[in-house]
Design a protein around this motif. Structure first.
Motif, PDB file in Angstrom:
ATOM      1  N   LEU A  29      -4.342   2.241   4.801  1.00 38.31           N
ATOM      2  CA  LEU A  29      -5.624   2.270   4.099  1.00 38.31           C
ATOM      3  C   LEU A  29      -5.555   1.578   2.737  1.00 38.31           C
ATOM      4  O   LEU A  29      -6.461   0.825   2.370  1.00 38.31           O
ATOM      5  CB  LEU A  29      -6.106   3.709   3.957  1.00 38.31           C
ATOM      6  CG  LEU A  29      -6.454   4.415   5.272  1.00 38.31           C
ATOM      7  CD1 LEU A  29      -6.785   5.867   5.031  1.00 38.31           C
ATOM      8  CD2 LEU A  29      -7.585   3.704   5.986  1.00 38.31           C
ATOM      9  N   ALA A  30      -4.490   1.818   1.995  1.00 39.66           N
ATOM     10  CA  ALA A  30      -4.338   1.142   0.707  1.00 39.66           C
ATOM     11  C   ALA A  30      -4.128  -0.355   0.917  1.00 39.66           C
ATOM     12  O   ALA A  30      -4.664  -1.175   0.169  1.00 39.66           O
ATOM     13  CB  ALA A  30      -3.177   1.752  -0.079  1.00 39.66           C
TER      14      ALA A  30
ATOM     15  N   TYR B 188      -6.253  -5.890   0.876  1.00 42.62           N
ATOM     16  CA  TYR B 188      -6.649  -7.058   1.676  1.00 42.62           C
ATOM     17  C   TYR B 188      -8.123  -7.394   1.451  1.00 42.62           C
ATOM     18  O   TYR B 188      -8.479  -8.552   1.218  1.00 42.62           O
ATOM     19  CB  TYR B 188      -6.373  -6.775   3.151  1.00 42.62           C
ATOM     20  CG  TYR B 188      -6.949  -7.800   4.097  1.00 42.62           C
ATOM     21  CD1 TYR B 188      -6.333  -9.038   4.258  1.00 42.62           C
ATOM     22  CD2 TYR B 188      -8.100  -7.534   4.834  1.00 42.62           C
ATOM     23  CE1 TYR B 188      -6.849  -9.980   5.126  1.00 42.62           C
ATOM     24  CE2 TYR B 188      -8.625  -8.468   5.705  1.00 42.62           C
ATOM     25  CZ  TYR B 188      -8.006  -9.691   5.844  1.00 42.62           C
ATOM     26  OH  TYR B 188      -8.508 -10.625   6.697  1.00 42.62           O
ATOM     27  N   ASN B 189      -8.990  -6.378   1.511  1.00 41.61           N
ATOM     28  CA  ASN B 189     -10.423  -6.606   1.299  1.00 41.61           C
ATOM     29  C   ASN B 189     -10.701  -7.098  -0.118  1.00 41.61           C
ATOM     30  O   ASN B 189     -11.557  -7.958  -0.317  1.00 41.61           O
ATOM     31  CB  ASN B 189     -11.218  -5.342   1.602  1.00 41.61           C
ATOM     32  CG  ASN B 189     -11.306  -5.080   3.094  1.00 41.61           C
ATOM     33  OD1 ASN B 189     -11.279  -6.010   3.896  1.00 41.61           O
ATOM     34  ND2 ASN B 189     -11.379  -3.826   3.459  1.00 41.61           N
ATOM     35  N   LEU B 190     -10.000  -6.561  -1.078  1.00 47.39           N
ATOM     36  CA  LEU B 190     -10.175  -7.003  -2.475  1.00 47.39           C
ATOM     37  C   LEU B 190      -9.787  -8.471  -2.624  1.00 47.39           C
ATOM     38  O   LEU B 190     -10.518  -9.264  -3.235  1.00 47.39           O
ATOM     39  CB  LEU B 190      -9.331  -6.133  -3.410  1.00 47.39           C
ATOM     40  CG  LEU B 190      -9.369  -6.492  -4.884  1.00 47.39           C
ATOM     41  CD1 LEU B 190     -10.761  -6.184  -5.454  1.00 47.39           C
ATOM     42  CD2 LEU B 190      -8.313  -5.738  -5.641  1.00 47.39           C
ATOM     43  N   ILE B 191      -8.665  -8.857  -2.051  1.00 43.11           N
ATOM     44  CA  ILE B 191      -8.205 -10.249  -2.142  1.00 43.11           C
ATOM     45  C   ILE B 191      -9.152 -11.177  -1.381  1.00 43.11           C
ATOM     46  O   ILE B 191      -9.446 -12.281  -1.840  1.00 43.11           O
ATOM     47  CB  ILE B 191      -6.749 -10.365  -1.657  1.00 43.11           C
ATOM     48  CG1 ILE B 191      -5.837  -9.695  -2.669  1.00 43.11           C
ATOM     49  CG2 ILE B 191      -6.344 -11.814  -1.427  1.00 43.11           C
ATOM     50  CD1 ILE B 191      -4.402  -9.583  -2.242  1.00 43.11           C
TER      51      ILE B 191
ATOM     52  N   GLY C 187       0.801  -1.218   0.000  1.00 40.03           N
ATOM     53  CA  GLY C 187       0.000   0.000   0.000  1.00 40.03           C
ATOM     54  C   GLY C 187       0.834   1.268   0.000  1.00 40.03           C
ATOM     55  O   GLY C 187       0.349   2.351  -0.354  1.00 40.03           O
ATOM     56  N   TRP C 188       2.102   1.149   0.369  1.00 42.04           N
ATOM     57  CA  TRP C 188       2.981   2.318   0.468  1.00 42.04           C
ATOM     58  C   TRP C 188       3.145   3.065  -0.850  1.00 42.04           C
ATOM     59  O   TRP C 188       3.059   4.308  -0.869  1.00 42.04           O
ATOM     60  CB  TRP C 188       4.329   1.862   1.041  1.00 42.04           C
ATOM     61  CG  TRP C 188       5.388   2.895   1.097  1.00 42.04           C
ATOM     62  CD1 TRP C 188       5.322   4.112   1.706  1.00 42.04           C
ATOM     63  CD2 TRP C 188       6.686   2.806   0.502  1.00 42.04           C
ATOM     64  NE1 TRP C 188       6.511   4.775   1.543  1.00 42.04           N
ATOM     65  CE2 TRP C 188       7.366   4.001   0.812  1.00 42.04           C
ATOM     66  CE3 TRP C 188       7.341   1.841  -0.235  1.00 42.04           C
ATOM     67  CZ2 TRP C 188       8.660   4.246   0.394  1.00 42.04           C
ATOM     68  CZ3 TRP C 188       8.636   2.075  -0.645  1.00 42.04           C
ATOM     69  CH2 TRP C 188       9.281   3.270  -0.335  1.00 42.04           C
ATOM     70  N   PRO C 189       3.351   2.414  -1.999  1.00 44.35           N
ATOM     71  CA  PRO C 189       3.471   3.175  -3.252  1.00 44.35           C
ATOM     72  C   PRO C 189       2.221   3.987  -3.585  1.00 44.35           C
ATOM     73  O   PRO C 189       2.318   5.079  -4.132  1.00 44.35           O
ATOM     74  CB  PRO C 189       3.721   2.100  -4.319  1.00 44.35           C
ATOM     75  CG  PRO C 189       4.254   0.944  -3.586  1.00 44.35           C
ATOM     76  CD  PRO C 189       3.611   0.981  -2.233  1.00 44.35           C
TER      77      PRO C 189
END
Length: 174
Positions: free
Chosen positions: A161-162, A167-170, A113-115
């Protein structure tokens, strides 16, 4: 607004981190397939990145000026701590609280999520007027306060948050 040498180096290093963030995250993710833990893979990639930064600082010190190399090294270390290490570790902590992930998995999602947070922070930085002029450094008063607080929130909370979104998408796909 005129920025001195240190300010110019800080801008170059910050935008360098924006460009390097997807490379670091994806390299760590790819390397983690061969390692038992994501943290070990990330450590290897970070060690290589630190080596590149050190080589750049030494090259500046030898070819330009020792002060320039020292300034670059100090600014690079400070920027890496503020824009990379702290947000990713904070994101890992938040993801550990928000999800059922263990610490290593939370670190992986925060790193991935960092990028997203870095690219969004760069876009917000130049949003007031573009690269050439009128970025957030030129704002004053309430506009500057809102812009800088927004940048701090995006950089600090963005990896969590990203990573949570990923995580939710996977979880939905799986």
């Amino acid at each position: 607004m005129e920025t001195g040498f240190v300010g110019a180096v800080a801008l170059v290093v910050s935008f360098g981190l924006v460009v390097a963030s997807p490379v670091v995250a994806l390299a760590a993710w790819a390397l983690s397939a061969r390692r038992d833990r994501f943290g070990d893979a990330l450590g290897t990639v970070v060690a290589g990145s630190v080596g590149l930064l050190a080589a750049g600082a030494v090259a500046l010190a030898v070819l330009v000026d020792p002060g320039a190399g020292l300034t670059f090294g100090a600014v690079a270390v400070a920027a890496a701590l503020v824009l990379a290490v702290f947000p990713v570790l904070f994101g890992r902590q938040l993801l550990g609280r928000w999800t059922l992930l263990d610490a290593d998995e939370a670190l992986e999602y925060a790193t991935l999520g960092w990028p997203v947070a870095m690219v969004l922070s760069a876009a917000l930085f130049v949003a007031p007027g573009g690269f050439a002029r009128y970025n957030v450094l030129f704002l004053e008063g309430l506009a500057a306060t809102v812009a800088w607080l927004t940048l701090v929130l995006v950089v600090t909370l963005g990896p969590a948050l990203a990573g949570l979104g990923l995580y939710n998408l996977i979880e939905r796909v799986a």
